[in-house]
Design a protein around this motif. Structure first.
Motif, PDB file in Angstrom:
ATOM      1  N   ILE A   1     -10.274   4.139  -2.744  1.00 37.64           N
ATOM      2  CA  ILE A   1     -10.753   4.794  -1.532  1.00 37.64           C
ATOM      3  C   ILE A   1     -10.856   3.691  -0.487  1.00 37.64           C
ATOM      4  N   ALA A   2     -10.115   3.818   0.590  1.00 42.79           N
ATOM      5  CA  ALA A   2     -10.090   2.783   1.625  1.00 42.79           C
ATOM      6  C   ALA A   2     -10.933   3.188   2.821  1.00 42.79           C
ATOM      7  N   VAL A   3     -11.570   2.203   3.421  1.00 39.65           N
ATOM      8  CA  VAL A   3     -12.246   2.379   4.700  1.00 39.65           C
ATOM      9  C   VAL A   3     -11.198   2.137   5.779  1.00 39.65           C
ATOM     10  N   ILE A   4     -11.160   3.014   6.771  1.00 42.74           N
ATOM     11  CA  ILE A   4     -10.178   2.876   7.850  1.00 42.74           C
ATOM     12  C   ILE A   4     -10.860   2.217   9.049  1.00 42.74           C
TER      13      ILE A   4
ATOM     14  N   ALA B   1      -3.048   3.362   7.993  1.00 43.64           N
ATOM     15  CA  ALA B   1      -3.418   4.676   7.463  1.00 43.64           C
ATOM     16  C   ALA B   1      -2.520   5.761   8.059  1.00 43.64           C
ATOM     17  N   LYS B   2      -2.246   5.660   9.359  1.00 42.67           N
ATOM     18  CA  LYS B   2      -1.363   6.636  10.011  1.00 42.67           C
ATOM     19  C   LYS B   2       0.064   6.520   9.493  1.00 42.67           C
ATOM     20  N   LEU B   3       0.541   5.296   9.324  1.00 49.27           N
ATOM     21  CA  LEU B   3       1.891   5.082   8.806  1.00 49.27           C
ATOM     22  C   LEU B   3       2.046   5.675   7.414  1.00 49.27           C
ATOM     23  N   LEU B   4       1.021   5.497   6.575  1.00 54.46           N
ATOM     24  CA  LEU B   4       1.056   6.031   5.216  1.00 54.46           C
ATOM     25  C   LEU B   4       0.820   7.540   5.172  1.00 54.46           C
ATOM     26  N   GLY B   5       0.222   8.091   6.228  1.00 51.76           N
ATOM     27  CA  GLY B   5      -0.087   9.515   6.241  1.00 51.76           C
ATOM     28  C   GLY B   5      -1.184   9.896   5.269  1.00 51.76           C
ATOM     29  N   VAL B   6      -2.103   8.962   4.989  1.00 53.31           N
ATOM     30  CA  VAL B   6      -3.179   9.266   4.041  1.00 53.31           C
ATOM     31  C   VAL B   6      -4.174  10.231   4.663  1.00 53.31           C
ATOM     32  N   ARG B   7      -4.696  11.112   3.834  1.00 52.42           N
ATOM     33  CA  ARG B   7      -5.707  12.058   4.304  1.00 52.42           C
ATOM     34  C   ARG B   7      -7.055  11.356   4.348  1.00 52.42           C
TER      35      ARG B   7
ATOM     36  N   LEU C   1       0.855  -1.179   0.000  1.00 48.87           N
ATOM     37  CA  LEU C   1       0.000   0.000   0.000  1.00 48.87           C
ATOM     38  C   LEU C   1       0.892   1.230   0.000  1.00 48.87           C
ATOM     39  N   ALA C   2       0.454   2.268  -0.712  1.00 52.04           N
ATOM     40  CA  ALA C   2       1.237   3.503  -0.772  1.00 52.04           C
ATOM     41  C   ALA C   2       0.299   4.704  -0.738  1.00 52.04           C
ATOM     42  N   ASN C   3       0.835   5.815  -0.278  1.00 54.44           N
ATOM     43  CA  ASN C   3       0.113   7.090  -0.262  1.00 54.44           C
ATOM     44  C   ASN C   3       0.216   7.688  -1.672  1.00 54.44           C
TER      45      ASN C   3
ATOM     46  N   ASN D   1     -19.844   3.955  11.689  1.00 55.17           N
ATOM     47  CA  ASN D   1     -19.330   4.920  10.717  1.00 55.17           C
ATOM     48  C   ASN D   1     -17.813   4.892  10.773  1.00 55.17           C
ATOM     49  N   ARG D   2     -17.184   4.828   9.621  1.00 54.21           N
ATOM     50  CA  ARG D   2     -15.727   4.779   9.534  1.00 54.21           C
ATOM     51  C   ARG D   2     -15.235   5.839   8.555  1.00 54.21           C
ATOM     52  N   ASP D   3     -14.036   6.365   8.839  1.00 54.42           N
ATOM     53  CA  ASP D   3     -13.405   7.343   7.958  1.00 54.42           C
ATOM     54  C   ASP D   3     -13.019   6.692   6.632  1.00 54.42           C
ATOM     55  N   LEU D   4     -13.020   7.517   5.576  1.00 56.59           N
ATOM     56  CA  LEU D   4     -12.586   7.093   4.250  1.00 56.59           C
ATOM     57  C   LEU D   4     -11.272   7.782   3.908  1.00 56.59           C
ATOM     58  N   ALA D   5     -10.397   7.048   3.247  1.00 59.20           N
ATOM     59  CA  ALA D   5      -9.106   7.590   2.821  1.00 59.20           C
ATOM     60  C   ALA D   5      -8.981   7.422   1.308  1.00 59.20           C
ATOM     61  N   PRO D   6      -9.231   8.505   0.553  1.00 57.50           N
ATOM     62  CA  PRO D   6      -9.003   8.404  -0.893  1.00 57.50           C
ATOM     63  C   PRO D   6      -7.497   8.428  -1.163  1.00 57.50           C
ATOM     64  N   GLY D   7      -7.092   7.859  -2.258  1.00 57.93           N
ATOM     65  CA  GLY D   7      -5.679   7.948  -2.626  1.00 57.93           C
ATOM     66  C   GLY D   7      -4.797   6.889  -2.005  1.00 57.93           C
ATOM     67  N   VAL D   8      -5.309   5.667  -1.860  1.00 59.31           N
ATOM     68  CA  VAL D   8      -4.484   4.553  -1.405  1.00 59.31           C
ATOM     69  C   VAL D   8      -4.174   3.692  -2.629  1.00 59.31           C
ATOM     70  N   GLU D   9      -2.894   3.569  -2.943  1.00 58.93           N
ATOM     71  CA  GLU D   9      -2.495   2.714  -4.057  1.00 58.93           C
ATOM     72  C   GLU D   9      -2.199   1.322  -3.518  1.00 58.93           C
ATOM     73  N   LEU D  10      -2.789   0.313  -4.153  1.00 60.34           N
ATOM     74  CA  LEU D  10      -2.605  -1.081  -3.769  1.00 60.34           C
ATOM     75  C   LEU D  10      -1.876  -1.794  -4.899  1.00 60.34           C
ATOM     76  N   THR D  11      -0.818  -2.532  -4.558  1.00 59.30           N
ATOM     77  CA  THR D  11      -0.065  -3.301  -5.543  1.00 59.30           C
ATOM     78  C   THR D  11      -0.047  -4.755  -5.118  1.00 59.30           C
ATOM     79  N   TYR D  12      -0.345  -5.634  -6.074  1.00 60.37           N
ATOM     80  CA  TYR D  12      -0.344  -7.073  -5.841  1.00 60.37           C
ATOM     81  C   TYR D  12       0.126  -7.760  -7.114  1.00 60.37           C
TER      82      TYR D  12
END
Length: 145
Positions: free
Chosen positions: A104-107, A63-69, A21-23, A85-96
């Motif tokens: 957009i990830a749910v935190i 999410a904190k480690l990546l510093g995603v907004r 995962l990347a920011n 209710n959970r926060d959403l973090a747009p802008g998470v790149e996933l590589t597999y």
């Protein structure tokens, strides 16, 4: 850069993987020359690909480690019927296994692994991300053509 990522079958419709995962904001800044590529915040994390799940879910610690907004919230429902209710973090790149997607990830505060389901992200696909990743995973020799 080639990344070796592993997977392990768990049960029908679910398998464990190691994903990166990347920011994505950092990736964009690196492409623009604002930061060095090695400053992009990324991490490898264990996860479960579940064709019955509906989102990409990442641990709050990741999410904190990546510093995603965060931007907005989503109401989530758990298998036992609870909802929250959970926060959403747009802008998470996933590589597999060499495939990448921007999501957009749910935190989730209490998770320790990622959950990869039928992900709704910033890039639309005609099939679920779980199916996309399942198709990308290496097959045992006896299943290859």
């Amino acid at each position: 850069m080639t990344t070796q990522l592993q997977h392990r079958e768990t049960e029908m419709g679910r398998f464990e993987v190691e994903v990166e995962l990347a920011n994505y904001d950092d990736i964009a800044r690196a492409r623009a020359g604002d930061i060095a590529p090695q400053q992009v915040r990324r991490t490898k994390i264990s996860g479960v690909v579940d064709t019955g799940a509906t989102k990409l879910v990442i641990p709050e610690s990741t999410a904190k480690l990546l510093g995603v907004r965060t931007q907005g919230t989503a109401k989530v429902r758990y298998a036992d019927g609870r909802s929250a209710n959970r926060d959403l973090a747009p802008g998470v790149e996933l590589t597999y296994f060499g495939r990448q997607g921007l999501f957009i990830a749910v935190i989730e505060p209490k998770r320790t692994t990622a959950l990869i389901g039928a992900v709704g992200g910033t890039r639309s696909r005609s099939r679920s991300e779980a199916a996309y990743l399942a198709a990308a995973r290496p097959r045992p020799d006896y299943l290859r053509d």
